[in-house]
Design an enzyme around this catalytic site. Structure first.
Site, PDB file in Angstrom:
ATOM      1  N   ASN A   1      72.161  30.398 -10.107  1.00  0.00           N
ATOM      2  CA  ASN A   1      71.365  29.466 -10.755  1.00  0.00           C
ATOM      3  C   ASN A   1      71.301  28.079 -10.274  1.00  0.00           C
ATOM      4  O   ASN A   1      70.798  27.050 -10.677  1.00  0.00           O
ATOM      5  CB  ASN A   1      71.267  29.489 -12.231  1.00  0.00           C
ATOM      6  CG  ASN A   1      70.840  30.897 -12.718  1.00  0.00           C
ATOM      7  OD1 ASN A   1      69.664  31.387 -12.360  1.00  0.00           O
ATOM      8  ND2 ASN A   1      71.260  31.670 -13.692  1.00  0.00           N
TER       9      ASN A   1
ATOM     10  N   LEU B   1      61.974  40.272  -7.592  1.00  0.00           N
ATOM     11  CA  LEU B   1      61.335  39.244  -8.462  1.00  0.00           C
ATOM     12  C   LEU B   1      62.172  37.878  -7.716  1.00  0.00           C
ATOM     13  O   LEU B   1      63.295  37.637  -8.104  1.00  0.00           O
ATOM     14  CB  LEU B   1      61.515  39.029  -9.839  1.00  0.00           C
ATOM     15  CG  LEU B   1      61.205  40.569 -10.674  1.00  0.00           C
ATOM     16  CD1 LEU B   1      61.350  40.254 -12.033  1.00  0.00           C
ATOM     17  CD2 LEU B   1      59.659  40.709 -10.213  1.00  0.00           C
TER      18      LEU B   1
ATOM     19  N   HIS C   1      91.752  23.357  29.179  1.00  0.00           N
ATOM     20  CA  HIS C   1      91.888  21.727  28.255  1.00  0.00           C
ATOM     21  C   HIS C   1      90.570  21.037  28.515  1.00  0.00           C
ATOM     22  O   HIS C   1      89.840  20.793  29.613  1.00  0.00           O
ATOM     23  CB  HIS C   1      92.944  21.063  28.975  1.00  0.00           C
ATOM     24  CG  HIS C   1      94.060  21.990  29.536  1.00  0.00           C
ATOM     25  ND1 HIS C   1      95.144  22.485  28.637  1.00  0.00           N
ATOM     26  CD2 HIS C   1      94.165  22.289  30.842  1.00  0.00           C
ATOM     27  CE1 HIS C   1      96.151  23.070  29.561  1.00  0.00           C
ATOM     28  NE2 HIS C   1      95.388  22.971  30.770  1.00  0.00           N
TER      29      HIS C   1
ATOM     30  N   SER D   1      90.772  18.576  38.028  1.00  0.00           N
ATOM     31  CA  SER D   1      90.581  17.610  36.696  1.00  0.00           C
ATOM     32  C   SER D   1      89.662  16.703  36.952  1.00  0.00           C
ATOM     33  O   SER D   1      89.381  16.109  38.111  1.00  0.00           O
ATOM     34  CB  SER D   1      91.848  17.213  36.418  1.00  0.00           C
ATOM     35  OG  SER D   1      92.987  18.195  36.159  1.00  0.00           O
TER      36      SER D   1
ATOM     37  N   ASP E   1      67.971  36.662  -6.986  1.00  0.00           N
ATOM     38  CA  ASP E   1      69.158  35.877  -6.931  1.00  0.00           C
ATOM     39  C   ASP E   1      70.695  36.411  -7.248  1.00  0.00           C
ATOM     40  O   ASP E   1      71.366  35.985  -7.907  1.00  0.00           O
ATOM     41  CB  ASP E   1      68.831  34.643  -7.754  1.00  0.00           C
ATOM     42  CG  ASP E   1      68.726  35.009  -9.218  1.00  0.00           C
ATOM     43  OD1 ASP E   1      68.802  36.133  -9.646  1.00  0.00           O
ATOM     44  OD2 ASP E   1      68.659  34.286 -10.298  1.00  0.00           O
TER      45      ASP E   1
END
Length: 436
Positions: free
Chosen positions: A224, A9, A339, A381, A105
């Site tokens: 609820n 339900l 990094h 880098s 629920d």
């Protein structure tokens, strides 16, 4: 004939959720509330029916995207409001021996307790629990341990309100009885609704056997409002993490860790504090360090973080992902990315080292493009890789380079302005120290 059919339900408006979204679509540990109920239902029966009304199309589409075989019905909430009207909507071609009716629920409900409702000879079995504070629950009225009726809070008299045996909201009916008795239910109550609970009293008057089965109140907790949702999610999180730790996963400060109910772990895994694992992520023989987030990704034989972010569709094998590295739709196999890097829409192969500050520039303003990096590549880098681009095996990319063209095996790639040192220019610009 199926031994058991299940009717879920889920037609209510869920007004206390204060949301435009259907109550049953609110997520719990990553999945919609209704998905938890449906998964457990399919462990019991292959004839699963769900009754909807509010946000019908939205809920229907969500359910069918995951559960293709579920039968979906729409309640006539104008003429047949209430739980009996909802159950009635799903009676079409119902021919099983028993029918289990549960609410959409109650995501914490356990399969063994649902099975216990059906494993007896009663014509109707109803779930019930002893409540410390029964306010708001329907009361199960007994006479010498036999169920007489269920009365809702708003319809209960003073004596009935003192009863602590409460209706948990799940029932197992003899199917023929259910089909015959629902049309007899009246809406003579304060809400003018057709209550499924009235079937109990009607069945007893006709001489049918009704039994109550004691269950755990927590497992049958109804959601609820959003406060209840948060409580239920915490309970489910504890269950998920307890099960994983009992099966070998190490967690440091587990209360700070969030794990999606769809995530899977295998082998020796360790999670440090404040780790978040989302979606159907798969973690195997890996160490996930503090503050890392993994979404819908696969991590095997690797260490991640701290403070790394793996966005969806990343696949990481035998790889080191260091701090503040973000991946998205990336495949890394035996790679080091230590990094401060962004690696998106890319494939990086074994032996490659990703220098600090490396970025795959994957979006041109209209489309995403892919970067492919071969084996044994060294990327210095602060390198930008402008996709689409292919970096061949054994390529060395100098720090600070912007790579826009494919490379050949063994290349050195360097793209930066020539450095010029101007002697004494500091003093010319700022003046000598004794003049400051």
């Amino acid at each position: 004939m199926n031994e058991i059919s299940i009717i879920i339900l889920a037609a209510g408006n869920g007004t206390r959720m204060k949301s435009n979204k259907s109550k049953v679509l609110h997520t719990l540990c990553g999945e919609p509330m209704i998905s938890h109920i449906l998964k457990k239902s399919y462990e019991i029966s292959n004839d699963v029916r769900i009754v909807l009304s509010y946000q019908f199309e939205e809920v229907k589409n969500s359910v069918l995207s995951e559960f293709k075989d579920v039968k979906i019905y729409k309640q006539d909430t104008i003429n047949r409001p209430g739980t009996a009207g909802a159950a009635e909507a799903a009676l079409e071609n119902l021919n099983s021996k028993k029918t289990l009716v549960i609410c959409g629920d109650m995501p914490l409900v356990e399969v063994n307790e649902l099975k216990s409702l059906c494993d007896n000879t009663a014509d109707i079995s109803l779930s019930a629990f002893r409540a410390k504070n029964p306010f708001g629950y329907g009361r199960v009225v007994l006479n010498q341990q036999n169920v007489i009726k269920i009365v809702e809070q708003k319809d209960a008299n003073d004596d009935e309100k003192k009863i602590d045996l409460c209706n948990a909201g799940a029932y197992c009916f003899d199917t023929n009885l259910l089909k015959n008795i629902i049309p007899l239910i009246k809406n003579e109550n304060a809400s003018r609704e057709f209550y499924l609970t009235d079937a109990i009293e009607l069945a007893l008057k006709q001489g049918f056997m009704v039994k109550s089965v004691l269950v755990d109140e927590t497992n049958f907790m109804g959601i609820n409002d959003k406060f209840a949702l948060s409580i239920a999610e915490e309970i489910m999180q504890n269950r998920i993490k307890e099960n994983l730790m009992k099966n070998g996963v190490i967690m440091s400060l587990p209360d700070t860790i969030f794990i999606d109910s769809r995530a899977e772990f295998e082998g020796e895994c360790k999670l440090e504090p404040n780790v978040v694992i989302l979606g159907n992520s798969f973690i195997k023989n890996s160490h996930i360090k503090s503050g890392s987030v993994i979404e819908f990704s696969e991590v095997c034989d690797s260490d991640i973080g701290p403070m790394a972010h793996l966005r969806p569709n990343s696949k990481i094998y035998k790889t080191h992902i260091g701090n503040f590295v973000e991946l998205k739709n990336a495949s890394l196999n035996e790679v080091k990315a230590g990094h401060l890097s962004y690696l998106g829409d890319c494939e990086i192969n074994s032996g490659t080292n990703i220098g600090c500050g490396t970025i795959t520039c994957n979006y041109d303003g209209k489309k995403k493009h892919k970067t492919i990096i071969g084996k044994n590549v060294f990327i210095g880098s602060d390198t930008q890789l402008v996709a689409p681009v292919n970096v061949a095996d054994d390529t060395l990319i100098a720090a600070g380079s912007t790579v826009t063209k494919d490379t050949n095996k063994g290349d050195l790639v360097i793209t930066r302005g020539k450095q010029i040192n101007k002697a004494g220019y500091f003093y010319k610009f700022f003046g000598k120290n004794d003049e400051k």
